[in-house]
Write a protein that holds these residues in place. Sequence first.
Motif, PDB file in Angstrom:
ATOM      1  N   ILE A  23       3.068  -6.262  18.038  1.00  0.00           N
ATOM      2  CA  ILE A  23       4.121  -6.580  17.918  1.00  0.00           C
ATOM      3  C   ILE A  23       3.714  -7.831  16.587  1.00  0.00           C
ATOM      4  N   GLU A  24       2.549  -8.811  16.639  1.00  0.00           N
ATOM      5  CA  GLU A  24       2.251  -9.994  16.680  1.00  0.00           C
ATOM      6  C   GLU A  24       1.748  -9.727  14.908  1.00  0.00           C
ATOM      7  N   ASP A  25       0.566  -8.392  15.134  1.00  0.00           N
ATOM      8  CA  ASP A  25       0.065  -8.091  13.849  1.00  0.00           C
ATOM      9  C   ASP A  25       1.270  -6.770  12.854  1.00  0.00           C
ATOM     10  N   ALA A  26       2.018  -6.999  13.661  1.00  0.00           N
ATOM     11  CA  ALA A  26       3.622  -6.278  12.372  1.00  0.00           C
ATOM     12  C   ALA A  26       3.905  -7.325  12.329  1.00  0.00           C
ATOM     13  N   GLN A  27       4.409  -8.759  12.612  1.00  0.00           N
ATOM     14  CA  GLN A  27       5.050  -9.505  12.279  1.00  0.00           C
ATOM     15  C   GLN A  27       4.359 -10.131  11.731  1.00  0.00           C
ATOM     16  N   HIS A  28       3.615 -10.881  11.380  1.00  0.00           N
ATOM     17  CA  HIS A  28       2.527 -10.902  10.384  1.00  0.00           C
ATOM     18  C   HIS A  28       2.148  -9.933   9.488  1.00  0.00           C
ATOM     19  N   ASP A  29       2.103  -8.890   9.575  1.00  0.00           N
ATOM     20  CA  ASP A  29       1.520  -8.088   7.972  1.00  0.00           C
ATOM     21  C   ASP A  29       2.858  -7.948   7.418  1.00  0.00           C
ATOM     22  N   LEU A  30       4.043  -8.037   8.094  1.00  0.00           N
ATOM     23  CA  LEU A  30       5.547  -8.398   7.224  1.00  0.00           C
ATOM     24  C   LEU A  30       6.202  -9.620   6.662  1.00  0.00           C
ATOM     25  N   LEU A  31       5.614 -10.545   7.360  1.00  0.00           N
ATOM     26  CA  LEU A  31       4.754 -12.233   6.778  1.00  0.00           C
ATOM     27  C   LEU A  31       4.765 -11.670   5.128  1.00  0.00           C
ATOM     28  N   ARG A  32       3.254 -11.042   5.284  1.00  0.00           N
ATOM     29  CA  ARG A  32       2.385 -11.312   4.251  1.00  0.00           C
ATOM     30  C   ARG A  32       3.169 -10.372   2.922  1.00  0.00           C
ATOM     31  N   ARG A  33       4.580  -9.466   3.239  1.00  0.00           N
ATOM     32  CA  ARG A  33       4.770  -8.955   2.214  1.00  0.00           C
ATOM     33  C   ARG A  33       5.746  -9.325   1.471  1.00  0.00           C
ATOM     34  N   ALA A  34       6.155 -10.300   2.697  1.00  0.00           N
ATOM     35  CA  ALA A  34       7.592 -11.455   1.793  1.00  0.00           C
ATOM     36  C   ALA A  34       6.821 -12.875   0.774  1.00  0.00           C
ATOM     37  N   GLN A  35       5.704 -12.781   1.343  1.00  0.00           N
ATOM     38  CA  GLN A  35       4.924 -14.130   0.738  1.00  0.00           C
ATOM     39  C   GLN A  35       4.661 -13.569  -0.816  1.00  0.00           C
ATOM     40  N   PRO A  36       5.051 -14.267  -1.871  1.00  0.00           N
ATOM     41  CA  PRO A  36       4.599 -14.063  -3.522  1.00  0.00           C
ATOM     42  C   PRO A  36       3.509 -13.745  -3.535  1.00  0.00           C
ATOM     43  N   PRO A  37       2.839 -13.190  -3.857  1.00  0.00           N
ATOM     44  CA  PRO A  37       1.308 -13.110  -4.959  1.00  0.00           C
ATOM     45  C   PRO A  37       0.876 -14.383  -5.920  1.00  0.00           C
ATOM     46  N   THR A  38      -0.223 -14.729  -5.232  1.00  0.00           N
ATOM     47  CA  THR A  38      -1.074 -16.080  -5.633  1.00  0.00           C
ATOM     48  C   THR A  38      -1.478 -15.500  -7.129  1.00  0.00           C
ATOM     49  N   VAL A  39      -1.374 -15.969  -8.162  1.00  0.00           N
ATOM     50  CA  VAL A  39      -2.215 -15.779  -9.773  1.00  0.00           C
ATOM     51  C   VAL A  39      -1.869 -16.551 -10.236  1.00  0.00           C
TER      52      VAL A  39
ATOM     53  N   LEU B 273      -1.259  -7.355  -0.810  1.00  0.00           N
ATOM     54  CA  LEU B 273      -0.675  -7.986   0.160  1.00  0.00           C
ATOM     55  C   LEU B 273      -1.283  -8.775   0.965  1.00  0.00           C
ATOM     56  N   CYS B 274      -2.831  -8.760   0.357  1.00  0.00           N
ATOM     57  CA  CYS B 274      -3.817  -9.359   1.559  1.00  0.00           C
ATOM     58  C   CYS B 274      -3.442 -10.668   1.147  1.00  0.00           C
ATOM     59  N   PRO B 275      -3.361 -12.392   2.209  1.00  0.00           N
ATOM     60  CA  PRO B 275      -2.914 -13.735   1.896  1.00  0.00           C
ATOM     61  C   PRO B 275      -4.108 -14.398   1.547  1.00  0.00           C
ATOM     62  N   LEU B 276      -5.247 -13.539   0.951  1.00  0.00           N
ATOM     63  CA  LEU B 276      -6.342 -14.604   0.446  1.00  0.00           C
ATOM     64  C   LEU B 276      -6.885 -14.018  -0.554  1.00  0.00           C
ATOM     65  N   ALA B 277      -6.140 -13.480  -1.497  1.00  0.00           N
ATOM     66  CA  ALA B 277      -6.285 -12.555  -3.098  1.00  0.00           C
ATOM     67  C   ALA B 277      -5.761 -13.869  -3.793  1.00  0.00           C
TER      68      ALA B 277
END
Length: 331
Positions: free
Chosen positions: A170-186, A252-256
Motif C-alpha cells: 500500500i505504501e509503495d502504491a501511495q508513493h507512486d501516486l504521489l510521484r505521478r502528481a508531482q510536477p517534473p523538474t525541468v 516519473l522518478c523524483p530524482l530526475a
Amino acid sequence: MFGVYAGVVPDGIADLQVGDIDWAGDSTILLSYVKRRTAAESVNLPRAAVRLLEQWLAHSTLLRGLVAPTDRNRLWLGLSQPGHPRLIREVDRVVLQRWVLRHGLVDVDGQPLKVHRARIRTTHHAMRSKRTWTGNARATIDPNHSPAVEGDHYLSANTPAQRQAVESIIEDAQHDLLRRAQPPTVISAENAAALADGYPQLIAAMHLDDTAIAELVGGARDVFTAACGDQLAGLHGPAGKPCPARPWVCLLCPLAVFAPRHAVNLLRLKAFFARHWRQMPAAQFMAVFGPYATRIDQILHRFDPDGLAAAAAEVGDTDDEIPVRPEERTA
C-alpha cells in the motif's frame, strides 16, 4: 457439481441420457451432449467428473430399476415431495428456489440466494485457471464470492509478516501516486546557481552538495532521458546498486532533472511511444505506457519551442536510437 467439474453447459446437462456416456476405459469417459446454441458436442471428462458420475450411477441404480422403462435411460433421476413421491421431470427455477429455502441459503444481504446457472461454467473456468497461472483474472477472483468475501479472503492479513507485506504494498502504491502528481523538474538554464535557488526542496530531498549539483547540471549524472540525482538511491531496485529502471521510468522518478540537452532523447522516447500506440490495443498501451506518455508531454511543454524544433531534426524514429530490449522493440 457435475457442470463445475466438466464445464458442460446447463441445458446440455439437463437432457443427458445414460447412452450418452461412452466408457473408453476404466476411468475415461467420452460424454456426448447437445448444446442448444450450436449442435451436438462431445467432451473427454476430467477425473473428478468421472468419479462423480460413477457415484451417481451407483446411487441411482435402485431407483432406476423401479421407474417405468421409458425413464430408465434418463441420467438424472430423482423423487420429490417426501411422503408423496413423484418422479422429477425437470429442475426448473421453482425447484431451485424451494431447494434454497429448504437449506436456508442466503446472500450477503440476508435474502434467499439466487442460483444463477450461468455461474456453473464460470466456476469451472475459474477452477481450471487456478491449476496453472495464466494471467487470467479468474485465477484470483471467484465468481461465487461477494466483494466482501473476496476482500476477506485475499486481503486479510493474519500474521504480523503478512500485515507488514500488505502495508508495504500500500505504501509503495501511495508513493507512486504521489510521484505521478508531482510536477517534473525541468531547468531552463544549465547552471548550478539557478538550480539551487529555484528548487530548494529538490536539493534538500536529494541531499546534494555543491559538487553533486555541479555534476547534475553539467551532465556527469546523465542517463538516457534525464540527469539523475542519485542512481544508487534504490527507488526502483536494491539500494546501493545502479538503478535498473527502463528509460521511460525516469519520467516519473523524483530524482530526475530534465534539461534542454535531454530534448533529443525525450523526443526519441515520445516517437517510441507513438509507434507502440499504433501497434498495441489502447487499453494495453495505457496500462503499460499511459502515465509516462502523459508525463513526457508535460516535460516537453516546458522547453523552448525553437529548441524542440531543432532537436526534432535529429530524431530518426527508429528503435535503434533507444536502449530497449528485444521484446520491447516495435516491429
